[in-house]
Write a protein that holds these residues in place. Structure first.
Motif, PDB file in Angstrom:
ATOM      1  N   ILE A   1     -62.141  88.747 -32.715  1.00 47.36           N
ATOM      2  CA  ILE A   1     -62.285  88.186 -34.194  1.00 47.36           C
ATOM      3  C   ILE A   1     -61.055  89.112 -34.880  1.00 47.36           C
ATOM      4  CG2 ILE A   1     -64.067  90.230 -34.739  1.00 47.36           C
ATOM      5  CD1 ILE A   1     -65.157  87.892 -36.590  1.00 47.36           C
ATOM      6  N   VAL A   2     -60.359  88.340 -35.761  1.00 50.20           N
ATOM      7  CA  VAL A   2     -59.305  88.793 -36.381  1.00 50.20           C
ATOM      8  C   VAL A   2     -59.330  88.192 -37.844  1.00 50.20           C
ATOM      9  CG1 VAL A   2     -56.807  89.204 -36.804  1.00 50.20           C
ATOM     10  CG2 VAL A   2     -57.696  89.177 -34.523  1.00 50.20           C
ATOM     11  N   HIS A   3     -59.502  88.999 -38.604  1.00 44.81           N
ATOM     12  CA  HIS A   3     -59.682  88.430 -40.302  1.00 44.81           C
ATOM     13  C   HIS A   3     -59.120  89.507 -41.462  1.00 44.81           C
ATOM     14  CE1 HIS A   3     -63.189  91.107 -40.850  1.00 44.81           C
ATOM     15  NE2 HIS A   3     -63.653  90.654 -40.014  1.00 44.81           N
ATOM     16  N   SER A   4     -58.994  88.993 -42.580  1.00 50.14           N
ATOM     17  CA  SER A   4     -58.526  89.596 -43.685  1.00 50.14           C
ATOM     18  C   SER A   4     -59.728  90.084 -44.197  1.00 50.14           C
ATOM     19  CB  SER A   4     -57.784  88.896 -44.631  1.00 50.14           C
ATOM     20  OG  SER A   4     -58.716  88.012 -45.100  1.00 50.14           O
ATOM     21  N   ALA A   5     -59.663  91.257 -45.031  1.00 53.79           N
ATOM     22  CA  ALA A   5     -60.965  92.036 -45.675  1.00 53.79           C
ATOM     23  C   ALA A   5     -60.311  92.289 -47.163  1.00 53.79           C
ATOM     24  CB  ALA A   5     -61.258  93.091 -44.932  1.00 53.79           C
ATOM     25  N   GLU A   6     -60.982  91.719 -48.236  1.00 53.31           N
ATOM     26  CA  GLU A   6     -60.871  92.015 -49.555  1.00 53.31           C
ATOM     27  C   GLU A   6     -62.142  92.411 -50.294  1.00 53.31           C
ATOM     28  OE1 GLU A   6     -59.780  89.534 -53.791  1.00 53.31           O
ATOM     29  OE2 GLU A   6     -60.307  88.526 -52.058  1.00 53.31           O
ATOM     30  N   HIS A   7     -62.062  93.918 -50.476  1.00 56.23           N
ATOM     31  CA  HIS A   7     -63.225  94.690 -50.980  1.00 56.23           C
ATOM     32  C   HIS A   7     -63.645  94.280 -52.659  1.00 56.23           C
ATOM     33  CE1 HIS A   7     -64.108  96.526 -47.281  1.00 56.23           C
ATOM     34  NE2 HIS A   7     -62.911  96.863 -47.023  1.00 56.23           N
ATOM     35  N   LEU A   8     -64.606  93.660 -52.830  1.00 57.64           N
ATOM     36  CA  LEU A   8     -64.937  93.320 -54.476  1.00 57.64           C
ATOM     37  C   LEU A   8     -65.775  94.626 -54.790  1.00 57.64           C
ATOM     38  CD1 LEU A   8     -65.928  89.727 -54.018  1.00 57.64           C
ATOM     39  CD2 LEU A   8     -63.434  90.456 -54.171  1.00 57.64           C
ATOM     40  N   THR A   9     -66.173  95.481 -53.850  1.00 59.10           N
ATOM     41  CA  THR A   9     -66.800  96.601 -54.310  1.00 59.10           C
ATOM     42  C   THR A   9     -66.560  97.760 -53.822  1.00 59.10           C
ATOM     43  OG1 THR A   9     -68.617  96.061 -52.910  1.00 59.10           O
ATOM     44  CG2 THR A   9     -69.071  95.324 -55.232  1.00 59.10           C
ATOM     45  N   PRO A  10     -65.233  98.383 -53.969  1.00 61.12           N
ATOM     46  CA  PRO A  10     -64.621  99.472 -53.394  1.00 61.12           C
ATOM     47  C   PRO A  10     -65.123 100.554 -53.543  1.00 61.12           C
ATOM     48  CG  PRO A  10     -63.211  98.622 -55.152  1.00 61.12           C
ATOM     49  CD  PRO A  10     -64.228  97.731 -54.752  1.00 61.12           C
TER      50      PRO A  10
ATOM     51  N   LEU B   1     -72.634  95.801 -51.320  1.00 55.88           N
ATOM     52  CA  LEU B   1     -71.271  95.773 -50.819  1.00 55.88           C
ATOM     53  C   LEU B   1     -71.027  94.231 -50.807  1.00 55.88           C
ATOM     54  CD1 LEU B   1     -69.634  97.529 -48.201  1.00 55.88           C
ATOM     55  CD2 LEU B   1     -69.297  95.102 -48.292  1.00 55.88           C
ATOM     56  N   ARG B   2     -70.085  93.982 -51.486  1.00 54.72           N
ATOM     57  CA  ARG B   2     -69.481  92.458 -51.640  1.00 54.72           C
ATOM     58  C   ARG B   2     -67.953  92.324 -50.942  1.00 54.72           C
ATOM     59  NH1 ARG B   2     -73.059  92.208 -55.944  1.00 54.72           N
ATOM     60  NH2 ARG B   2     -74.711  90.716 -55.709  1.00 54.72           N
ATOM     61  N   ALA B   3     -67.505  91.559 -50.092  1.00 55.07           N
ATOM     62  CA  ALA B   3     -66.262  91.187 -49.668  1.00 55.07           C
ATOM     63  C   ALA B   3     -65.716  89.998 -49.439  1.00 55.07           C
ATOM     64  CB  ALA B   3     -65.797  92.146 -48.532  1.00 55.07           C
ATOM     65  N   ARG B   4     -64.759  89.671 -49.414  1.00 55.37           N
ATOM     66  CA  ARG B   4     -64.091  88.241 -49.107  1.00 55.37           C
ATOM     67  C   ARG B   4     -63.344  88.282 -47.924  1.00 55.37           C
ATOM     68  NH1 ARG B   4     -61.912  84.385 -53.773  1.00 55.37           N
ATOM     69  NH2 ARG B   4     -60.361  85.761 -53.616  1.00 55.37           N
ATOM     70  N   SER B   5     -63.229  87.241 -47.012  1.00 56.89           N
ATOM     71  CA  SER B   5     -62.533  87.492 -45.894  1.00 56.89           C
ATOM     72  C   SER B   5     -62.073  85.777 -45.576  1.00 56.89           C
ATOM     73  CB  SER B   5     -63.441  87.762 -44.863  1.00 56.89           C
ATOM     74  OG  SER B   5     -62.842  87.827 -43.569  1.00 56.89           O
ATOM     75  N   VAL B   6     -60.971  85.909 -45.093  1.00 58.75           N
ATOM     76  CA  VAL B   6     -60.441  84.642 -44.162  1.00 58.75           C
ATOM     77  C   VAL B   6     -60.050  85.077 -42.876  1.00 58.75           C
ATOM     78  CG1 VAL B   6     -58.353  83.005 -44.112  1.00 58.75           C
ATOM     79  CG2 VAL B   6     -59.036  84.100 -46.463  1.00 58.75           C
ATOM     80  N   HIS B   7     -60.687  84.093 -41.955  1.00 57.04           N
ATOM     81  CA  HIS B   7     -60.436  84.219 -40.495  1.00 57.04           C
ATOM     82  C   HIS B   7     -59.331  83.600 -39.979  1.00 57.04           C
ATOM     83  CE1 HIS B   7     -64.927  85.831 -39.601  1.00 57.04           C
ATOM     84  NE2 HIS B   7     -64.627  85.932 -40.877  1.00 57.04           N
ATOM     85  N   VAL B   8     -58.627  84.237 -38.864  1.00 59.13           N
ATOM     86  CA  VAL B   8     -57.713  83.855 -38.036  1.00 59.13           C
ATOM     87  C   VAL B   8     -58.358  82.668 -37.379  1.00 59.13           C
ATOM     88  CG1 VAL B   8     -55.565  83.813 -36.508  1.00 59.13           C
ATOM     89  CG2 VAL B   8     -56.082  85.554 -38.494  1.00 59.13           C
ATOM     90  N   ASP B   9     -57.733  81.410 -37.152  1.00 59.81           N
ATOM     91  CA  ASP B   9     -58.394  80.553 -35.933  1.00 59.81           C
ATOM     92  C   ASP B   9     -58.893  81.284 -34.680  1.00 59.81           C
ATOM     93  OD1 ASP B   9     -59.171  78.330 -34.629  1.00 59.81           O
ATOM     94  OD2 ASP B   9     -57.246  77.259 -35.010  1.00 59.81           O
ATOM     95  N   ARG B  10     -60.188  81.264 -34.271  1.00 62.31           N
ATOM     96  CA  ARG B  10     -60.472  81.924 -33.137  1.00 62.31           C
ATOM     97  C   ARG B  10     -59.734  81.162 -31.888  1.00 62.31           C
ATOM     98  NH1 ARG B  10     -65.594  84.193 -32.364  1.00 62.31           N
ATOM     99  NH2 ARG B  10     -65.529  84.482 -34.847  1.00 62.31           N
ATOM    100  N   ALA B  11     -59.342  79.929 -31.765  1.00 68.92           N
ATOM    101  CA  ALA B  11     -58.444  79.444 -30.701  1.00 68.92           C
ATOM    102  C   ALA B  11     -57.398  80.010 -30.670  1.00 68.92           C
ATOM    103  CB  ALA B  11     -58.634  78.017 -30.984  1.00 68.92           C
ATOM    104  N   ARG B  12     -56.734  80.839 -31.858  1.00 65.61           N
ATOM    105  CA  ARG B  12     -55.424  81.667 -31.523  1.00 65.61           C
ATOM    106  C   ARG B  12     -55.520  83.063 -31.099  1.00 65.61           C
ATOM    107  NH1 ARG B  12     -51.729  78.803 -34.685  1.00 65.61           N
ATOM    108  NH2 ARG B  12     -50.059  80.430 -33.652  1.00 65.61           N
ATOM    109  N   THR B  13     -56.992  83.571 -31.352  1.00 64.47           N
ATOM    110  CA  THR B  13     -57.241  84.857 -31.096  1.00 64.47           C
ATOM    111  C   THR B  13     -58.170  85.278 -29.959  1.00 64.47           C
ATOM    112  OG1 THR B  13     -58.896  85.137 -32.847  1.00 64.47           O
ATOM    113  CG2 THR B  13     -56.593  85.626 -33.405  1.00 64.47           C
ATOM    114  N   PRO B  14     -57.740  84.867 -28.626  1.00 61.76           N
ATOM    115  CA  PRO B  14     -58.704  84.898 -27.722  1.00 61.76           C
ATOM    116  C   PRO B  14     -58.919  86.432 -27.372  1.00 61.76           C
ATOM    117  CG  PRO B  14     -56.484  84.631 -26.605  1.00 61.76           C
ATOM    118  CD  PRO B  14     -56.426  84.223 -28.079  1.00 61.76           C
TER     119      PRO B  14
END
Length: 283
Positions: free
Chosen positions: A146-155, A130-143
């Motif tokens: 963990i908050v991030h995006s998910a882009e599935h390369l192998t859906p 399984l492969r995916a890509r992600s961008v994380h929101v700055d942890r200092a902004r999300t006490p």
């Protein structure tokens, strides 16, 4: 054109993975085999074998991810361990499907929310990877976690499976916020999701292309009897099932206590290693 935004998965992190995985199986979820994470710490960096492994409940819409700490001495490139410092863990994050990761990164950088570049994740699934890509929101902004995006390369490797409890979709994630904080949190998620929320009796709701995010101010109204976490904090994940009564009979038959909530039933965080599950009709 509005940014696509759907609820991809909830993120449960625990130091007691075998117990948590067994409990969610008793709740009627079919979990994927144990899979060790390999993640990057920098864009285009090499994958690193991390301190975590997961099992997931894959649904027609989204999934529940149960992450276990299996080697605290191993690298922690995505900073999972600080999220459960001083405890066994619980519901600690949420991931959203926001489309192409490069576009997500550009937008989050423009709005000051980006906490990473485009990161990669891979883990074995059966005979594939399984492969995916992600961008994380700055942890200092999300006490809250963990908050991030998910882009599935192998859906094709993220496929729904039948569940004994009739689970069909991850329909919601609930985030508790003190009344003094709710406006700033609402604005942050409005920026991340590129949409506005609507007011409800217990707080505010972001309706997504799939699922929803609820900002809960009145916890007693949303989840009667639950103990409020530190604010802000994730308090529950909602799963839509084919038959609420049948799901409740299965859960209670497994010896797990439940409580009434409007439109369904709740398995408290006290029973689920800090990761309450709200069952309602999938409609």
């Amino acid at each position: 054109m509005a940014t696509p935004a759907r609820l991809d998965h909830s993120i449960v992190i625990t130091r007691r993975p075998e117990d948590a995985w067994a409990l969610f199986t008793r709740l009627g979820f079919t979990l994927s085999p144990v899979s060790r994470h390999r993640v990057t710490t920098t864009p285009d960096g090499p994958p690193v074998l991390g301190c975590t492994a997961n099992r997931c409940a894959y649904l027609d819409g989204g999934f529940v991810e149960l992450i276990g700490i299996i080697d605290e001495a191993a690298p922690d490139p995505w900073r999972v361990l600080p999220l459960i410092a001083g405890g066994d863990g619980g519901l600690r994050g949420v991931s959203f499907g926001l489309g192409d990761s490069d576009r997500v990164l550009d937008r989050l950088r423009d709005t000051g929310l980006a906490g990473s570049g485009v990161l990669s994740l891979e883990r074995p699934v059966g005979s594939g990877v399984l492969r995916a890509r992600s961008v994380h929101v700055d942890r200092a902004r999300t006490p809250e976690g963990i908050v991030h995006s998910a882009e599935h390369l192998t859906p094709e490797l993220v496929r729904a499976v039948p569940h004994a409890n009739g689970a069909r979709a991850l329909t919601g994630v609930l985030l508790f916020a003190d009344g003094s904080e709710v406006d700033s949190i609402r604005d942050r998620y409005a920026t991340l999701l590129d949409r506005e929320s609507r007011k409800v009796d217990h707080g505010r709701v972001f309706d997504l292309d799939g699922g929803r995010l609820e900002l809960v101010v009145d916890l007693d109204a949303a989840l009667p009897g639950e103990t409020p976490p530190s604010s802000p904090g994730f308090v529950a994940q909602e799963v839509g099932v084919a038959d609420v009564d049948a799901a409740r009979a299965l859960v209670e038959g497994a010896g797990v206590p439940t409580r009434d909530v409007p439109g369904g039933f709740l398995v408290s965080a006290r029973e689920t290693f800090g990761a309450a599950v709200l069952f309602r009709s999938a409609g």
